[in-house]
Design a protein around this motif. Structure first.
Motif, PDB file in Angstrom:
ATOM      1  N   LEU A  89      -2.442   7.204  -7.145  1.00  0.00           N
ATOM      2  CA  LEU A  89      -3.482   6.189  -7.242  1.00  0.00           C
ATOM      3  C   LEU A  89      -4.217   6.091  -5.920  1.00  0.00           C
ATOM      4  CD1 LEU A  89      -1.315   3.534  -9.070  1.00  0.00           C
ATOM      5  CD2 LEU A  89      -3.019   5.059 -10.073  1.00  0.00           C
ATOM      6  N   ILE A  90      -5.428   5.564  -5.973  1.00  0.00           N
ATOM      7  CA  ILE A  90      -6.166   5.339  -4.740  1.00  0.00           C
ATOM      8  C   ILE A  90      -5.466   4.199  -4.017  1.00  0.00           C
ATOM      9  CG2 ILE A  90      -8.391   4.752  -3.726  1.00  0.00           C
ATOM     10  CD1 ILE A  90      -9.655   5.625  -6.447  1.00  0.00           C
ATOM     11  N   GLY A  91      -4.991   4.451  -2.800  1.00  0.00           N
ATOM     12  CA  GLY A  91      -4.201   3.449  -2.092  1.00  0.00           C
ATOM     13  C   GLY A  91      -5.031   2.673  -1.093  1.00  0.00           C
ATOM     14  N   GLY A  92      -4.386   1.713  -0.478  1.00  0.00           N
ATOM     15  CA  GLY A  92      -5.032   0.971   0.586  1.00  0.00           C
ATOM     16  C   GLY A  92      -6.010  -0.063   0.082  1.00  0.00           C
ATOM     17  N   GLN A  93      -6.747  -0.623   1.026  1.00  0.00           N
ATOM     18  CA  GLN A  93      -7.684  -1.694   0.692  1.00  0.00           C
ATOM     19  C   GLN A  93      -8.946  -1.121   0.113  1.00  0.00           C
ATOM     20  OE1 GLN A  93      -8.558  -4.204   4.000  1.00  0.00           O
ATOM     21  NE2 GLN A  93      -7.108  -5.746   3.309  1.00  0.00           N
ATOM     22  N   SER A  94      -9.427  -1.772  -0.962  1.00  0.00           N
ATOM     23  CA  SER A  94     -10.703  -1.362  -1.527  1.00  0.00           C
ATOM     24  C   SER A  94     -11.788  -2.236  -0.923  1.00  0.00           C
ATOM     25  CB  SER A  94     -10.666  -1.548  -3.044  1.00  0.00           C
ATOM     26  OG  SER A  94     -10.359  -2.896  -3.351  1.00  0.00           O
ATOM     27  N   CYS A 132       4.044   0.032  -8.851  1.00  0.00           N
ATOM     28  CA  CYS A 132       3.194   0.215  -7.681  1.00  0.00           C
ATOM     29  C   CYS A 132       2.170  -0.906  -7.623  1.00  0.00           C
ATOM     30  CB  CYS A 132       2.469   1.556  -7.723  1.00  0.00           C
ATOM     31  SG  CYS A 132       1.140   1.563  -8.915  1.00  0.00           S
ATOM     32  N   CYS A 133       1.523  -1.013  -6.478  1.00  0.00           N
ATOM     33  CA  CYS A 133       0.458  -1.988  -6.281  1.00  0.00           C
ATOM     34  C   CYS A 133      -0.838  -1.212  -6.091  1.00  0.00           C
ATOM     35  CB  CYS A 133       0.746  -2.827  -5.030  1.00  0.00           C
ATOM     36  SG  CYS A 133      -0.543  -4.043  -4.674  1.00  0.00           S
ATOM     37  N   PHE A 152       0.837  -1.206   0.000  1.00  0.00           N
ATOM     38  CA  PHE A 152       0.000   0.000   0.000  1.00  0.00           C
ATOM     39  C   PHE A 152       0.864   1.245   0.000  1.00  0.00           C
ATOM     40  CE2 PHE A 152      -2.771  -3.022   2.418  1.00  0.00           C
ATOM     41  CZ  PHE A 152      -3.685  -3.197   1.399  1.00  0.00           C
ATOM     42  N   GLY A 153       1.820   1.321  -0.926  1.00  0.00           N
ATOM     43  CA  GLY A 153       2.754   2.418  -0.742  1.00  0.00           C
ATOM     44  C   GLY A 153       3.009   3.348  -1.895  1.00  0.00           C
ATOM     45  N   GLY A 154       2.162   3.369  -2.912  1.00  0.00           N
ATOM     46  CA  GLY A 154       2.431   4.282  -4.022  1.00  0.00           C
ATOM     47  C   GLY A 154       3.572   3.799  -4.908  1.00  0.00           C
ATOM     48  N   TRP A 155       4.023   4.681  -5.792  1.00  0.00           N
ATOM     49  CA  TRP A 155       5.039   4.321  -6.787  1.00  0.00           C
ATOM     50  C   TRP A 155       6.430   4.239  -6.170  1.00  0.00           C
ATOM     51  CZ3 TRP A 155       3.499   2.992 -11.591  1.00  0.00           C
ATOM     52  CH2 TRP A 155       2.226   3.431 -12.015  1.00  0.00           C
ATOM     53  N   VAL A 156       7.193   3.203  -6.548  1.00  0.00           N
ATOM     54  CA  VAL A 156       8.591   3.094  -6.146  1.00  0.00           C
ATOM     55  C   VAL A 156       9.425   2.782  -7.387  1.00  0.00           C
ATOM     56  CG1 VAL A 156       8.090   2.319  -3.786  1.00  0.00           C
ATOM     57  CG2 VAL A 156       8.414   0.620  -5.612  1.00  0.00           C
TER      58      VAL A 156
END
Length: 191
Positions: free
Chosen positions: A146-151, A119-120, A105-109
């Motif tokens: 991006l929308i992060g975290g659990q959907s 990213c995830c 859940f961490g954005g672009w790396v």
């Protein structure tokens, strides 16, 4: 807008019938793509995922990553023409191709030494019935937040969904991927 080539997409699926998208389905070998547009690539994931071996009941022992060179070709296309690759979370293709795994859940790396980013993101944020965690690899593009975290999704595990629905790319997610690829500068002057 910019033309986009959509590689390894479903026949008559979400990428068909759009004015700025040239879809490459099974009738066109996307490994042969030679430009010039940026790409959105959905290379086949069967041999890279958690169940790459076909599972315990498989009659034939599968080889990890045995996808006929599709992922490697997609990676080469994205690095050459710009764009984005979409694959399931935990895809073995990342490790195999020397890409860093993105945080859950961490954005672009940073993905590699070539200038790629990863990213995830959960497709559940973009209309998928399941949460469907997905890894993206982007190259030569502007990276959106991006929308992060659990959907929420529907809480259905992707594996338990009917096959027909499992692979459907939600429209909002398709549009996100197209918009990422569109920020890449095509290698030709469009006439």
């Amino acid at each position: 807008g910019t033309m986009i080539a959509a590689l390894y997409v479903e026949t008559d699926g979400a990428y068909f019938g759009l004015p700025n998208v040239e879809p490459w389905d099974v009738t066109r070998d996307a490994r042969q793509y030679a430009g010039p547009w940026p790409v959105v690539a959905h290379p086949p994931c069967k041999r890279w995922g958690r169940y790459w071996s076909g599972g315990p009941s498989a009659k034939v022992r599968r080889k990890l990553g045995d996808d006929g060179g599709c992922f490697a070709a997609a990676l080469a296309s994205v690095r050459r023409f710009g764009g984005v690759i979409e694959h399931p979370e935990a895809s073995h293709a990342w490790l195999h191709h020397g890409l860093n795994k993105p945080p859950r859940f961490g954005g672009w790396v940073v993905a590699d030494w070539f200038g790629g980013w990863t990213c995830c993101v959960e497709q559940g944020h973009y209309g998928h019935m399941a949460r469907k965690a997905t890894w993206l690899y982007a190259f030569g593009c502007e990276l959106p937040t991006l929308i992060g975290g659990q959907s929420a999704g529907s809480g259905v595990e992707v594996e338990l969904m009917p096959k027909a629905l499992r692979h459907v790319t939600p429209i909002a997610f398709r549009d996100l991927l197209i918009s990422i690829a569109s920020t890449s500068n095509p290698k030709v002057d469009s006439l």
